[in-house]
Design a protein around this motif. Structure first.
Motif, mmCIF file in Angstrom:
data_model
loop_
_atom_site.group_PDB
_atom_site.id
_atom_site.type_symbol
_atom_site.label_atom_id
_atom_site.label_comp_id
_atom_site.label_asym_id
_atom_site.label_seq_id
_atom_site.Cartn_x
_atom_site.Cartn_y
_atom_site.Cartn_z
ATOM 1 N N ALA A 32 0.722 -1.162 0.037
ATOM 2 C CA ALA A 32 -0.045 0.124 -0.051
ATOM 3 C C ALA A 32 0.843 1.171 -0.039
ATOM 4 C CB ALA A 32 -0.949 0.108 1.377
ATOM 5 N N LEU A 33 0.509 2.346 -0.876
ATOM 6 C CA LEU A 33 1.259 3.477 -0.870
ATOM 7 C C LEU A 33 0.329 4.803 -0.630
ATOM 8 C CD1 LEU A 33 3.981 4.781 -1.693
ATOM 9 C CD2 LEU A 33 3.259 4.663 -4.140
ATOM 10 N N SER A 34 0.847 5.336 0.460
ATOM 11 C CA SER A 34 -0.136 6.651 0.598
ATOM 12 C C SER A 34 0.780 7.875 0.442
ATOM 13 C CB SER A 34 -0.374 6.498 2.319
ATOM 14 O OG SER A 34 -1.123 5.565 2.586
ATOM 15 N N PHE A 35 -0.061 9.029 0.252
ATOM 16 C CA PHE A 35 0.555 10.171 -0.146
ATOM 17 C C PHE A 35 0.326 11.284 0.979
ATOM 18 C CE2 PHE A 35 0.331 7.698 -4.256
ATOM 19 C CZ PHE A 35 1.657 7.907 -4.495
ATOM 20 N N LEU A 36 1.317 12.161 1.346
ATOM 21 C CA LEU A 36 1.081 13.460 1.914
ATOM 22 C C LEU A 36 1.030 14.377 0.943
ATOM 23 C CD1 LEU A 36 3.404 13.394 4.965
ATOM 24 C CD2 LEU A 36 1.080 13.744 4.984
ATOM 25 N N TYR A 37 -0.149 15.027 0.516
ATOM 26 C CA TYR A 37 -0.088 16.063 -0.640
ATOM 27 C C TYR A 37 -0.518 17.342 -0.226
ATOM 28 C CZ TYR A 37 -5.215 15.062 -0.462
ATOM 29 O OH TYR A 37 -6.563 14.925 -0.118
ATOM 30 N N GLY A 38 -0.394 17.723 1.066
ATOM 31 C CA GLY A 38 -0.744 18.801 1.467
ATOM 32 C C GLY A 38 -2.278 18.859 2.208
ATOM 33 N N GLU A 58 2.592 -4.492 3.305
ATOM 34 C CA GLU A 58 3.565 -3.532 3.500
ATOM 35 C C GLU A 58 3.193 -2.108 3.120
ATOM 36 O OE1 GLU A 58 7.429 -4.465 2.406
ATOM 37 O OE2 GLU A 58 7.321 -6.517 2.786
ATOM 38 N N TRP A 59 3.495 -1.074 3.734
ATOM 39 C CA TRP A 59 3.084 0.197 3.496
ATOM 40 C C TRP A 59 3.993 1.284 3.564
ATOM 41 C CZ3 TRP A 59 2.671 4.724 7.246
ATOM 42 C CH2 TRP A 59 1.837 5.531 7.052
ATOM 43 N N GLU A 60 3.907 2.092 2.959
ATOM 44 C CA GLU A 60 4.860 3.272 2.712
ATOM 45 C C GLU A 60 3.974 4.637 2.540
ATOM 46 O OE1 GLU A 60 8.780 4.564 -0.079
ATOM 47 O OE2 GLU A 60 8.070 2.633 -0.008
ATOM 48 N N CYS A 61 4.449 5.661 2.843
ATOM 49 C CA CYS A 61 4.012 7.036 2.832
ATOM 50 C C CYS A 61 4.860 7.857 2.190
ATOM 51 C CB CYS A 61 3.597 7.571 4.005
ATOM 52 S SG CYS A 61 2.844 9.191 3.926
ATOM 53 N N MET A 62 4.501 8.611 1.010
ATOM 54 C CA MET A 62 5.453 9.309 0.319
ATOM 55 C C MET A 62 4.956 10.863 0.426
ATOM 56 S SD MET A 62 6.858 7.847 -3.265
ATOM 57 C CE MET A 62 7.938 6.509 -2.499
ATOM 58 N N ASP A 63 5.791 11.833 0.430
ATOM 59 C CA ASP A 63 5.470 13.169 0.481
ATOM 60 C C ASP A 63 5.449 13.670 -0.670
ATOM 61 O OD1 ASP A 63 5.285 15.890 1.145
ATOM 62 O OD2 ASP A 63 6.766 15.946 2.739
ATOM 63 N N VAL A 64 4.498 14.238 -1.239
ATOM 64 C CA VAL A 64 4.242 14.800 -2.603
ATOM 65 C C VAL A 64 3.588 16.184 -2.333
ATOM 66 C CG1 VAL A 64 4.308 12.714 -3.911
ATOM 67 C CG2 VAL A 64 2.294 13.536 -3.012
ATOM 68 N N SER A 65 3.980 16.787 -1.221
ATOM 69 C CA SER A 65 3.103 17.912 -0.905
ATOM 70 C C SER A 65 3.492 19.326 -1.900
ATOM 71 C CB SER A 65 3.439 18.620 0.401
ATOM 72 O OG SER A 65 4.651 18.500 0.873
ATOM 73 N N PHE A 66 4.290 19.077 -2.679
ATOM 74 C CA PHE A 66 4.297 20.113 -3.704
ATOM 75 C C PHE A 66 3.020 20.378 -4.595
ATOM 76 C CE2 PHE A 66 5.701 15.981 -6.032
ATOM 77 C CZ PHE A 66 4.824 16.164 -7.265
ATOM 78 N N PRO A 99 -6.180 19.429 -8.555
ATOM 79 C CA PRO A 99 -5.737 19.251 -10.197
ATOM 80 C C PRO A 99 -4.605 18.369 -9.978
ATOM 81 C CG PRO A 99 -6.233 21.604 -9.922
ATOM 82 C CD PRO A 99 -6.493 20.902 -8.578
ATOM 83 N N GLY A 100 -4.772 17.488 -10.967
ATOM 84 C CA GLY A 100 -3.254 16.365 -11.147
ATOM 85 C C GLY A 100 -3.064 15.212 -10.112
ATOM 86 N N ARG A 101 -4.164 15.376 -9.115
ATOM 87 C CA ARG A 101 -3.909 14.470 -7.890
ATOM 88 C C ARG A 101 -3.633 12.849 -8.351
ATOM 89 N NH1 ARG A 101 -7.622 14.350 -2.720
ATOM 90 N NH2 ARG A 101 -9.197 14.163 -4.218
ATOM 91 N N ASN A 102 -4.729 12.392 -8.990
ATOM 92 C CA ASN A 102 -4.498 11.213 -9.510
ATOM 93 C C ASN A 102 -3.428 10.772 -10.598
ATOM 94 O OD1 ASN A 102 -6.284 9.742 -7.572
ATOM 95 N ND2 ASN A 102 -8.141 10.235 -8.924
ATOM 96 N N LEU A 103 -3.353 11.794 -11.307
ATOM 97 C CA LEU A 103 -2.373 11.672 -12.345
ATOM 98 C C LEU A 103 -0.713 11.410 -11.708
ATOM 99 C CD1 LEU A 103 -1.089 11.995 -15.323
ATOM 100 C CD2 LEU A 103 -0.878 14.560 -14.524
ATOM 101 N N PHE A 104 -0.745 12.269 -10.548
ATOM 102 C CA PHE A 104 0.682 12.264 -9.557
ATOM 103 C C PHE A 104 0.781 10.743 -8.995
ATOM 104 C CE2 PHE A 104 0.697 17.163 -9.925
ATOM 105 C CZ PHE A 104 1.820 17.252 -10.704
#
Ligand code: ZN
Length: 222
Positions: A32-38, A58-66, A99-104
């Motif tokens: 599983a992959l989670s995102f911090l997008y702000g 297995e889990w990972e969180c990725m910072d994509v707050s840009f 905008p672009g969230r699922n694309l990223f």
């Protein structure tokens, strides 16, 4: 698909948690992959982590707050904006559209999957979603699937178990997977950041509770 692995884009909400357990049923190993997008409510990432642990994936969180700095006017990431109940007539999309969230998310997930030797991606997007976000539509997912394969000369398959079903049917799927209670009480879908049944009045809570009421009523009739 039972000897293969899948990577689930996982927010800890109702839809992606249903997809996580759907993936556990269909694949031998699930990441599983989670995102911090702000997003305003970072509690959702903590919830995602604890649900993933509980599900044994297995889990990972990725910072994509840009992502939240690229565009303005989104009420999910801009703390100065209230979350509107409905889009107004002069808006193409509600203020909850990022905008672009699922694309990223899916592009990053594909790169991560490639790194892990995984070809199956799972996302909880649904075309029947009330908001009609363009990056939840089937045409976008199919187009991106082709693009990702061309971009990395790979053979990804993006699975969208919820694409053609509504919230009532999503609850039914959770029940059939044996996780209705877990999803009802532990996931976070509410735009105001309240887990479980949530605040009860934001658009996400209303959609979720209407679907649940409809499903529980139909189950009783059987
Ligand atoms: Zn709510």
């Amino acid at each position: 698909m039972n000897n293969t692995s899948a990577l689930v884009v996982f927010s800890g909400g109702q839809d992606s948690t249903t997809c996580l357990f759907w993936a556990k049923k269909h694949f031998a190993k699930v990441h599983a992959l989670s995102f911090l997008y702000g997003q305003k409510h970072q509690l959702e990432v903590e919830i995602a982590g604890s649900l993933a642990r509980e599900a044994g994936v297995e889990w990972e969180c990725m910072d994509v707050s840009f992502i939240s700095r690229l565009s303005t006017g989104c009420s999910l990431t801009d703390t100065s904006l209230p979350i509107e109940e409905q889009k107004s007539d002069d808006q193409a999309y509600p203020t909850t559209f990022v905008p672009g969230r699922n694309l990223f998310f899916l592009s990053i997930a594909a790169v991560k999957a490639r790194e892990l030797g995984i070809h199956h991606l799972v996302t909880g997007v649904s075309q029947t979603d009330f908001s009609g976000y363009p990056d939840c539509r089937d045409s976008f997912i199919k187009s991106l699937n082709v693009t990702l394969n061309l971009a990395m000369d790979d053979q990804f398959v993006i699975h969208t178990p919820l694409m053609w079903i509504d919230k009532k049917q999503t609850w039914q799927m959770a029940d059939e997977l044996g996780v209705l209670d877990l999803i009802r009480h532990r996931t976070l879908t509410c735009y105001n950041g309240i887990p479980g049944d949530g605040c009860g009045h934001c658009p996400a809570c209303r959609l979720r509770s209407e679907g649940l009421s409809q499903y529980l009523a139909s189950r009783q009739e059987q």
